[in-house]
Design a protein around this motif. Sequence first.
Motif, PDB file in Angstrom:
ATOM      1  N   SER A  40       0.815  -1.204   0.000  1.00  0.00           N
ATOM      2  CA  SER A  40       0.000   0.000   0.000  1.00  0.00           C
ATOM      3  C   SER A  40       0.851   1.258   0.000  1.00  0.00           C
ATOM      4  O   SER A  40       0.538   2.236  -0.687  1.00  0.00           O
ATOM      5  CB  SER A  40      -0.924  -0.007   1.223  1.00  0.00           C
ATOM      6  N   ALA A  41       1.952   1.244   0.775  1.00  0.00           N
ATOM      7  CA  ALA A  41       2.841   2.410   0.812  1.00  0.00           C
ATOM      8  C   ALA A  41       3.569   2.603  -0.513  1.00  0.00           C
ATOM      9  O   ALA A  41       3.969   3.721  -0.849  1.00  0.00           O
ATOM     10  CB  ALA A  41       3.849   2.261   1.943  1.00  0.00           C
ATOM     11  N   ALA A  42       3.744   1.522  -1.277  1.00  0.00           N
ATOM     12  CA  ALA A  42       4.471   1.621  -2.541  1.00  0.00           C
ATOM     13  C   ALA A  42       3.601   2.119  -3.683  1.00  0.00           C
ATOM     14  O   ALA A  42       4.111   2.692  -4.657  1.00  0.00           O
ATOM     15  CB  ALA A  42       5.064   0.257  -2.905  1.00  0.00           C
ATOM     16  N   LEU A  43       2.269   1.901  -3.593  1.00  0.00           N
ATOM     17  CA  LEU A  43       1.371   2.221  -4.697  1.00  0.00           C
ATOM     18  C   LEU A  43       0.757   3.601  -4.531  1.00  0.00           C
ATOM     19  O   LEU A  43       0.542   4.074  -3.411  1.00  0.00           O
ATOM     20  CB  LEU A  43       0.265   1.172  -4.790  1.00  0.00           C
ATOM     21  N   ILE A  48       6.618   3.564  -5.708  1.00  0.00           N
ATOM     22  CA  ILE A  48       7.911   3.455  -5.042  1.00  0.00           C
ATOM     23  C   ILE A  48       8.213   1.979  -4.830  1.00  0.00           C
ATOM     24  O   ILE A  48       7.327   1.214  -4.434  1.00  0.00           O
ATOM     25  CB  ILE A  48       7.898   4.208  -3.693  1.00  0.00           C
ATOM     26  N   SER A  49       9.419   1.578  -5.076  1.00  0.00           N
ATOM     27  CA  SER A  49       9.779   0.172  -4.916  1.00  0.00           C
ATOM     28  C   SER A  49       9.716  -0.217  -3.442  1.00  0.00           C
ATOM     29  O   SER A  49       9.971   0.612  -2.555  1.00  0.00           O
ATOM     30  CB  SER A  49      11.183  -0.088  -5.458  1.00  0.00           C
ATOM     31  N   ILE A  54      10.950   0.301   2.523  1.00  0.00           N
ATOM     32  CA  ILE A  54      11.574  -0.185   3.755  1.00  0.00           C
ATOM     33  C   ILE A  54      12.686   0.754   4.193  1.00  0.00           C
ATOM     34  O   ILE A  54      12.810   1.079   5.385  1.00  0.00           O
ATOM     35  CB  ILE A  54      12.120  -1.615   3.548  1.00  0.00           C
ATOM     36  N   ARG A  55      13.495   1.212   3.231  1.00  0.00           N
ATOM     37  CA  ARG A  55      14.587   2.121   3.560  1.00  0.00           C
ATOM     38  C   ARG A  55      14.044   3.418   4.181  1.00  0.00           C
ATOM     39  O   ARG A  55      14.607   3.948   5.141  1.00  0.00           O
ATOM     40  CB  ARG A  55      15.398   2.425   2.303  1.00  0.00           C
ATOM     41  N   THR A  56      12.930   3.904   3.654  1.00  0.00           N
ATOM     42  CA  THR A  56      12.326   5.124   4.186  1.00  0.00           C
ATOM     43  C   THR A  56      11.728   4.894   5.574  1.00  0.00           C
ATOM     44  O   THR A  56      11.850   5.743   6.469  1.00  0.00           O
ATOM     45  CB  THR A  56      11.234   5.636   3.229  1.00  0.00           C
ATOM     46  N   ILE A  68       6.085  11.520   1.042  1.00  0.00           N
ATOM     47  CA  ILE A  68       5.016  10.696   0.470  1.00  0.00           C
ATOM     48  C   ILE A  68       4.639   9.554   1.399  1.00  0.00           C
ATOM     49  O   ILE A  68       3.451   9.300   1.651  1.00  0.00           O
ATOM     50  CB  ILE A  68       5.442  10.152  -0.912  1.00  0.00           C
ATOM     51  N   ILE A  69       5.647   8.849   1.927  1.00  0.00           N
ATOM     52  CA  ILE A  69       5.373   7.646   2.715  1.00  0.00           C
ATOM     53  C   ILE A  69       5.036   7.992   4.161  1.00  0.00           C
ATOM     54  O   ILE A  69       3.976   7.612   4.672  1.00  0.00           O
ATOM     55  CB  ILE A  69       6.571   6.680   2.645  1.00  0.00           C
TER      56      ILE A  69
END
Length: 346
Positions: A40-43, A48-49, A54-56, A68-69
């Motif tokens: 959900s956080a990627a879409l 975002i990959s 995860i890095r963020t 964004i995240i």
Amino acid sequence: MRNFTYIRFNKAPVSFFLHKKTVRLTIGLLLASFLSLLVSAALGDMRISPVNVIRTLVGGGTEEYKLIINTLRLPRIIAAFLVGASLAVAGAILQGIIRNPLASPDIIGITSGASVAAVAFISYLSSTLSIVWLPVAAMVGAGITSILIYFLAWKKGVTPIRLVLIGIGINFLLASITKVMLVMNPITTASQAYVWLTGTVYGTDWKMVWTIVPWVSVFIPLSFLFARNVNVLQLGDDIAKGVGSAAQRQRFVLLMISVALAGAAVSVGGAISFVGLIAPHMTRKLVGPAFGGVLPIAALIGGLMVVLADTVARTAFLPYDIPVGVFTAGIGAPFFIFLLYRNRNA
């Protein structure tokens, strides 16, 4: 007993059994919930990959990704999960104490009480009071409605069937009042209220998340502690009294826990429907009727359901952001019809 694990704390008078299947399902659903968070956080408008997500989340990433995240998507995802978990546990408790598999906060009037209060706030008070008071209004509405239902259902005690019938009647009455307010208000106000009534976590920020966190962190653990009381109440009031259970007091306490969770969920996510009905049914199919296993699994299924529905709602029809309640109703209505059809043939 081979299917159970016995846990005992030597320094505290606490011991309990854990069903191994329930433990496995809990672990699996926790992993699924974490994966749904990443997806959900990627879409969205900007994809975002998962690696960058995860890095963020652990403190890295670019400033753009952090905005964004961490600021836009993560509060919405967490709020969706907590709303779904709260509604699922509230529905499971109601189905248990009322002994009716069709009971849920949106059917017996609790959600309608919150909706009337929220629409009244949007219609008549939003110009003078900050919108941050909307959750408070929704909780107050849910609480007053539940007390009214319980008072009207009381006749030398409260029986499950009276609670259901009074609740359904109050539900239709409050729904009519809500429609009258929508018709009598300007189109802009009515549109804002209608989106809230459909159910949405759009625009959720960390302040809204922290609005629901205290309620979830207190009342969901409380529901776990009272799970054995639900098991006793399901046997009927006569048997419950025969084994020394204070049926009326326990039913009232459990009802108040359900109201607190439903009111907190509705105050943040609006009138999201069918989650409190479907999640407990799915859970009982997986772990059986014992509430010690039903409540934690129902919480995870409800949270996962709303997160996935909201992910589809905000990404499937870009640039439009559809209210999550549209998708939960789209899933819930066919399931409800199937449930009725199956019970008819049982």
